[in-house]
Write an enzyme that holds these catalytic residues in place. Structure first.
Site, PDB file in Angstrom:
ATOM      1  N   LYS A 267       8.302  11.930 -57.986  1.00 24.06           N
ATOM      2  CA  LYS A 267       8.950  11.536 -56.726  1.00 24.06           C
ATOM      3  C   LYS A 267       9.412  12.753 -55.936  1.00 24.06           C
ATOM      4  CE  LYS A 267      10.236   7.005 -58.564  1.00 24.06           C
ATOM      5  NZ  LYS A 267      11.155   5.881 -58.522  1.00 24.06           N
TER       6      LYS A 267
ATOM      7  N   ASN B 279      19.834  -7.477 -60.702  1.00 22.43           N
ATOM      8  CA  ASN B 279      20.231  -6.709 -61.890  1.00 22.43           C
ATOM      9  C   ASN B 279      21.748  -6.515 -61.865  1.00 22.43           C
ATOM     10  OD1 ASN B 279      20.872  -4.124 -60.463  1.00 22.43           O
ATOM     11  ND2 ASN B 279      18.723  -4.351 -59.890  1.00 22.43           N
TER      12      ASN B 279
ATOM     13  N   PHE C 238      17.832   8.524 -59.076  1.00 22.75           N
ATOM     14  CA  PHE C 238      18.494   8.130 -60.317  1.00 22.75           C
ATOM     15  C   PHE C 238      17.441   7.618 -61.287  1.00 22.75           C
ATOM     16  CE2 PHE C 238      23.203   7.932 -59.997  1.00 22.75           C
ATOM     17  CZ  PHE C 238      23.306   8.597 -58.792  1.00 22.75           C
TER      18      PHE C 238
ATOM     19  N   LYS D  85       9.965  11.512 -63.498  1.00 22.16           N
ATOM     20  CA  LYS D  85      10.376  10.916 -62.215  1.00 22.16           C
ATOM     21  C   LYS D  85      10.649  12.010 -61.190  1.00 22.16           C
ATOM     22  CE  LYS D  85      11.927   6.599 -63.712  1.00 22.16           C
ATOM     23  NZ  LYS D  85      12.943   5.749 -64.255  1.00 22.16           N
TER      24      LYS D  85
ATOM     25  N   LYS E 136      13.622 -25.921 -53.198  1.00 24.13           N
ATOM     26  CA  LYS E 136      14.140 -25.606 -54.535  1.00 24.13           C
ATOM     27  C   LYS E 136      13.104 -26.012 -55.599  1.00 24.13           C
ATOM     28  CE  LYS E 136      17.717 -26.720 -57.753  1.00 24.13           C
ATOM     29  NZ  LYS E 136      18.319 -27.906 -58.277  1.00 24.13           N
TER      30      LYS E 136
ATOM     31  N   ASP F 148      11.910  -3.477 -58.978  1.00 19.19           N
ATOM     32  CA  ASP F 148      10.537  -2.955 -59.048  1.00 19.19           C
ATOM     33  C   ASP F 148       9.519  -4.061 -58.803  1.00 19.19           C
ATOM     34  OD1 ASP F 148      11.251  -0.314 -59.639  1.00 19.19           O
ATOM     35  OD2 ASP F 148      11.574  -0.824 -61.749  1.00 19.19           O
TER      36      ASP F 148
HETATM   37  N1  CTP Z   1      13.575   3.328 -56.517  1.00 21.40           N
HETATM   38  C1  CTP Z   1      13.062   3.203 -55.239  1.00 21.40           C
HETATM   39  N2  CTP Z   1      12.311   2.100 -54.909  1.00 21.40           N
HETATM   40  C2  CTP Z   1      12.033   1.160 -55.827  1.00 21.40           C
HETATM   41  C3  CTP Z   1      12.524   1.297 -57.156  1.00 21.40           C
HETATM   42  C4  CTP Z   1      13.291   2.387 -57.472  1.00 21.40           C
HETATM   43  O1  CTP Z   1      13.301   4.068 -54.408  1.00 21.40           O
HETATM   44  N3  CTP Z   1      11.304   0.111 -55.472  1.00 21.40           N
HETATM   45  C5  CTP Z   1      14.396   4.518 -56.830  1.00 21.40           C
HETATM   46  C6  CTP Z   1      15.758   4.215 -57.372  1.00 21.40           C
HETATM   47  O2  CTP Z   1      16.706   4.100 -56.318  1.00 21.40           O
HETATM   48  C7  CTP Z   1      16.044   5.403 -58.270  1.00 21.40           C
HETATM   49  C8  CTP Z   1      14.682   5.812 -58.742  1.00 21.40           C
HETATM   50  O3  CTP Z   1      13.744   5.214 -57.853  1.00 21.40           O
HETATM   51  O4  CTP Z   1      16.580   6.494 -57.532  1.00 21.40           O
HETATM   52  C9  CTP Z   1      14.349   5.445 -60.155  1.00 21.40           C
HETATM   53  O5  CTP Z   1      14.381   4.087 -60.371  1.00 21.40           O
HETATM   54  P1  CTP Z   1      14.074   3.413 -61.808  1.00 21.40           P
HETATM   55  O6  CTP Z   1      14.058   1.949 -61.614  1.00 21.40           O
HETATM   56  O7  CTP Z   1      14.937   3.991 -62.853  1.00 21.40           O
HETATM   57  O8  CTP Z   1      12.663   3.947 -62.188  1.00 21.40           O
HETATM   58  P2  CTP Z   1      11.254   3.611 -61.669  1.00 21.40           P
HETATM   59  O9  CTP Z   1      10.748   4.754 -60.907  1.00 21.40           O
HETATM   60  O10 CTP Z   1      11.268   2.294 -60.961  1.00 21.40           O
HETATM   61  O11 CTP Z   1      10.402   3.562 -63.003  1.00 21.40           O
HETATM   62  P3  CTP Z   1      10.533   2.658 -64.315  1.00 21.40           P
HETATM   63  O12 CTP Z   1      10.829   1.279 -63.845  1.00 21.40           O
HETATM   64  O13 CTP Z   1       9.249   2.821 -64.941  1.00 21.40           O
HETATM   65  O14 CTP Z   1      11.650   3.242 -65.118  1.00 21.40           O
END
Ligand code: CTP
Length: 411
Positions: free
Chosen positions: A352, A218, A334, A348, A297, A287
């Site tokens: 969390k 990303n 975040f 969240k 490859k 995620d």
């Molecule tokens: N985070 C984490 N582990 C993951 C993904 C995310 O610890 N595998 C943490 C990020 O560092 C951030 C928080 O979760 O502090 C929120 O991440 P975000 O991607 O915005 O949200 P998600 O909880 O993944 O939910 P969604 O994708 O539905 O927005």
């Protein structure tokens, strides 16, 4: 900003090393030392060879009540192994006035006299107050050096505009002593608020391999997390920064672990978590990752292949995983949302078990500024205006300090 404590309390018994370099403004360092002593700070002055041509060491020796150090290899050694003991002694190093030369030397990693060596060897905050001719100050090389040093966590008290010793008018006059003292107080106050606390910060993006040459990632550059780690270190915290790939310089004075994938990030966080007091998860962790990593490859195949499917599997949500063992640790997460920001960020926070969630805007990716909203467990919502990531880091840490002072978890 946090509330500054009484000025006298901040400087009393604080060990301040005043570096003086060869500028006509060197005489003003005498006033700085006098004012610092007036507020009961302990002061040792280090003068460069050029500085002693502008101001007698005897002046600073008399005002500071301590021998002035000038030589990397002195015959008498009032401070033991000169540069190392001075570097360790100082709670803060301030160089006033700082010439283009000392700025250039520090920015280039040159340590060829006592002052530059002390600056290189210290882990204390370093503040530079430049004073020089306007054309020197506006020289792009000096500008680049200052920007580079700022990136590495060195503080600057910008010179003022006015009549300069050379007869010209412009920016180059040493900042007023009050401003230098304010910067010292800021530096010192900051450096004690999180003393004794272990802070774990995650930053940047992760990369999830598809094959030996491709990966999913990303836009996160790590700027927010690096600013948080650096600012937490300046408040005296023992900081571990776990970072995904980033081109940013590693801030000084902290422990650093580099990772690539969400799984590597998870392992590092799990190891560091038990001994951490504050965990700030600013990393943009993937995620999902490809279910299979191809050893070779992936070829595009014959012309008829118009589309391919990529199967992804979920990564472990690190924050959710550690939330179960939260105890009295402080967790900051975040949330990056493109719609229903407040509602999603609040859920969240609940899901969390976070103490604070930072709702941020995707337009902040890669930028030095962002617009964020802070939401805490009690439902307080603080919408911050557009500001630099360093300022945002300070606001987040102000809240962390507040939560610690109130005794952690409150539901
Ligand atoms: N985070 C984490 N582990 C993951 C993904 C995310 O610890 N595998 C943490 C990020 O560092 C951030 C928080 O979760 O502090 C929120 O991440 P975000 O991607 O915005 O949200 P998600 O909880 O993944 O939910 P969604 O994708 O539905 O927005």
């Amino acid at each position: 900003m946090f509330i500054p404590r009484g000025v006298d309390k901040v400087l009393s018994e604080r060990k301040i090393l005043v570096g003086v370099t060869g500028s006509i403004a060197a005489y003003k360092s005498a006033e700085l030392v006098r004012r610092l002593k007036g507020q009961q700070a302990e002061v040792i002055a280090v003068m460069t060879r050029s500085a002693v041509r502008f101001l007698s060491p005897l002046t600073l020796e008399t005002l500071s009540g301590n021998p002035v150090a000038t030589d990397l290899f002195p015959k008498e050694r009032p401070y033991g192994t000169g540069h190392i003991s001075l570097a360790e002694w100082a709670d803060l190093v301030v160089v006033a006035p700082a010439t283009a030369n000392i700025i250039g030397k520090v920015a280039s990693g040159i340590a060829d006299d006592l002052l530059s060596t002390v600056i290189m060897a210290t882990t204390a905050p370093v503040i530079l107050a430049p004073a020089m001719n306007v054309n020197m100050y506006n020289n792009p090389i000096v500008g680049e050096n200052i920007r580079k040093l700022r990136l590495h966590g060195y503080g600057f008290v910008e010179p003022e505009i006015g009549e300069l010793a050379c007869g010209t008018v412009g920016q180059g006059r040493l900042a007023a002593i009050e401003r230098i003292i304010d910067a010292i107080i800021d530096g010192l106050d900051i450096s004690s608020q999180l003393a004794g606390k272990k802070v774990l910060v995650t930053a940047g993006r992760t990369e999830e391999d598809l094959d030996p040459v491709r990966f999913l990632t990303n836009r996160s550059t790590g700027k927010m997390g690096y600013a948080l780690a650096d600012r937490a270190r300046r408040r005296g915290a023992d900081v571990l920064l776990v970072s995904g790939p980033s081109s940013l310089p590693v801030p000084r004075g902290l422990r650093f672990e580099s990772i690539r994938t969400a799984e590597e990030m998870r392992k590092k966080v799990k190891t560091a978590f038990p001994s951490s007091d504050v965990i700030i998860m600013s990393a943009a962790v993937a995620d999902f990752r490809p279910r299979q990593i191809s050893a070779a490859k992936i070829k595009k195949g014959p012309q008829e292949v118009e589309s391919v499917f990529l199967e992804l599997e979920r990564t472990v949500d690190i924050l959710s995983e550690i939330a179960g063992q939260k105890g009295d640790k402080i967790l900051v997460g975040f949330a990056l949302e493109t719609e229903n920001g407040l509602m999603n960020a609040r859920s969240k926070l609940r899901e969390k078990d976070l103490d604070l969630v930072v709702l941020n805007d995707p337009s902040g990716f890669g930028s030095d500024t962002n617009r964020v909203t802070l939401i805490d467990r009690s439902g307080n919502i603080e919408q911050l205006p557009q500001m630099t990531k360093v300022e945002i880091a300070d606001r987040i840490l102000d809240r962390v300090v507040e939560i610690i002072r109130k005794g952690g978890k409150k539901t």
